[in-house]
Design a protein around this motif. Structure first.
Motif, PDB file in Angstrom:
ATOM      1  N   ARG A  17       0.653  85.390 -32.232  1.00  0.00           N
ATOM      2  CA  ARG A  17       1.832  85.100 -31.427  1.00  0.00           C
ATOM      3  C   ARG A  17       2.839  86.232 -31.335  1.00  0.00           C
ATOM      4  O   ARG A  17       3.680  86.237 -30.444  1.00  0.00           O
ATOM      5  CB  ARG A  17       2.506  83.824 -31.923  1.00  0.00           C
ATOM      6  CG  ARG A  17       3.124  83.959 -33.278  1.00  0.00           C
ATOM      7  CD  ARG A  17       3.942  82.746 -33.587  1.00  0.00           C
ATOM      8  NE  ARG A  17       3.139  81.712 -34.194  1.00  0.00           N
ATOM      9  CZ  ARG A  17       3.637  80.557 -34.603  1.00  0.00           C
ATOM     10  NH1 ARG A  17       4.889  80.290 -34.442  1.00  0.00           N
ATOM     11  NH2 ARG A  17       2.858  79.679 -35.189  1.00  0.00           N
ATOM     12  N   GLY A 153      -5.988  80.202 -43.872  1.00  0.00           N
ATOM     13  CA  GLY A 153      -5.361  79.519 -42.743  1.00  0.00           C
ATOM     14  C   GLY A 153      -5.359  78.022 -42.998  1.00  0.00           C
ATOM     15  O   GLY A 153      -5.867  77.561 -44.036  1.00  0.00           O
ATOM     16  N   LEU A 170       4.281  80.968 -43.930  1.00  0.00           N
ATOM     17  CA  LEU A 170       5.277  81.415 -42.964  1.00  0.00           C
ATOM     18  C   LEU A 170       5.792  80.219 -42.178  1.00  0.00           C
ATOM     19  O   LEU A 170       5.027  79.333 -41.800  1.00  0.00           O
ATOM     20  CB  LEU A 170       4.668  82.408 -41.973  1.00  0.00           C
ATOM     21  CG  LEU A 170       4.311  83.789 -42.502  1.00  0.00           C
ATOM     22  CD1 LEU A 170       3.841  84.660 -41.356  1.00  0.00           C
ATOM     23  CD2 LEU A 170       5.490  84.436 -43.216  1.00  0.00           C
ATOM     24  N   GLY A 174       9.100  75.816 -37.443  1.00  0.00           N
ATOM     25  CA  GLY A 174       9.019  74.628 -38.319  1.00  0.00           C
ATOM     26  C   GLY A 174       8.109  73.550 -37.745  1.00  0.00           C
ATOM     27  O   GLY A 174       7.876  72.522 -38.386  1.00  0.00           O
ATOM     28  N   ALA A 175       7.567  73.790 -36.549  1.00  0.00           N
ATOM     29  CA  ALA A 175       6.753  72.760 -35.879  1.00  0.00           C
ATOM     30  C   ALA A 175       5.486  72.444 -36.671  1.00  0.00           C
ATOM     31  O   ALA A 175       5.086  71.272 -36.760  1.00  0.00           O
ATOM     32  CB  ALA A 175       6.395  73.221 -34.473  1.00  0.00           C
TER      33      ALA A 175
END
Ligand code: PRP
Length: 229
Positions: A17, A153, A170, A174-175
């Motif tokens: 991202r 992951g 990380l 916050g989603a």
């Protein structure tokens, strides 16, 4: 192994991202990669740019630091989280690019009531993370014994499956935590993307490397403005 062209610069950049913020910054720095790089869906790993002396290689964020540390790329873009986790003495990070801002945080399931402030008295705590070195440093300095379970992951699954009590990962919006019924309980470190440089490359090609450091430094100083534009 073929000898490397001393005038050719290889820049390692991360997948993911960060690219949305990084592509305009590279553009401003005069790095104009071939179309496949901008589309972000290509299976290619090396990308030509309009400057025949500059090539981009795109790898996982942790591997950016490794490629630069071993001199496979002379410079790269990596998060402070990745730089701190590796602690490679072969690289330095002269410029905070002020993009990719996020934090490394401790999180727990909404449904548990682990008193994080009292972890020191709880015996060995299991924490799943991509950042075992940073996590150990942080908690050992606070007298907390822990066992890090290294995952690459989908960390958010680990507490749900009973693999661990807590995760360190990380957090940006916050989603992901919310979607997996986790609560952020403690910020361990803040991070943003940095320009990283191989020390030997900087010694061998000071004019070339310093020129790039200066370019990114100028961009980082105006970063807040052009990101908004
Ligand atoms: C990171 C991190 C979280 C997510 C947090 O993963 O590991 O899963 O981002 O972001 P949010 O707070 O905005 O939801 P990333 O998307 O980089 O993918 P990865 O798990 O493959 O590293």
């Amino acid at each position: 192994m073929t000898a490397r062209d001393p005038n050719r610069l290889i820049i390692a950049v991360p997948k993911g991202r960060l690219l949305d913020e990084l592509i305009p910054m590279l553009d401003q720095a005069g790095i104009k990669p071939e179309a496949a790089f901008r589309h972000g869906q290509s299976r290619k790993l090396c990308f030509a740019t309009e400057d025949s002396g500059v090539e981009l290689v795109q790898v996982r964020s942790f591997d950016v630091a490794t490629l630069v540390a071993f001199g496979a790329a002379q410079i790269g873009i990596a998060g402070l989280d990745v730089i701190a986790e590796h602690e490679y003495p072969e690289i330095f990070s002269p410029v905070d690019l002020k993009i990719g801002k996020c934090r490394l945080s401790l999180a727990r399931l909404e449904s548990t009531t682990i008193p994080v402030e009292h972890l020191a008295g709880r015996g060995e705590v299991h924490i799943a993370t991509k950042y075992p070195n940073t996590t150990r440093r942080y908690f050992h300095a606070r007298g907390i014994q822990l066992r890090c379970v290294k995952l690459h992951g989908a960390l958010e699954l680990a507490p749900l499956l009973g693999l661990c009590d807590l995760i360190v990962d990380l957090v940006s919006t916050g989603a992901t935590l919310r979607a997996n019924k986790l609560i952020e309980v403690q910020v361990i470190a803040h991070s943003s993307a940095r320009l990283i440089v191989n020390r030997n490359a900087a010694r061998a090609q000071p004019d070339l490397i310093n020129g790039w450091i200066e370019r990114f430094c100028n961009l980082a100083q105006i970063g807040e403005h052009y990101i908004r534009a």
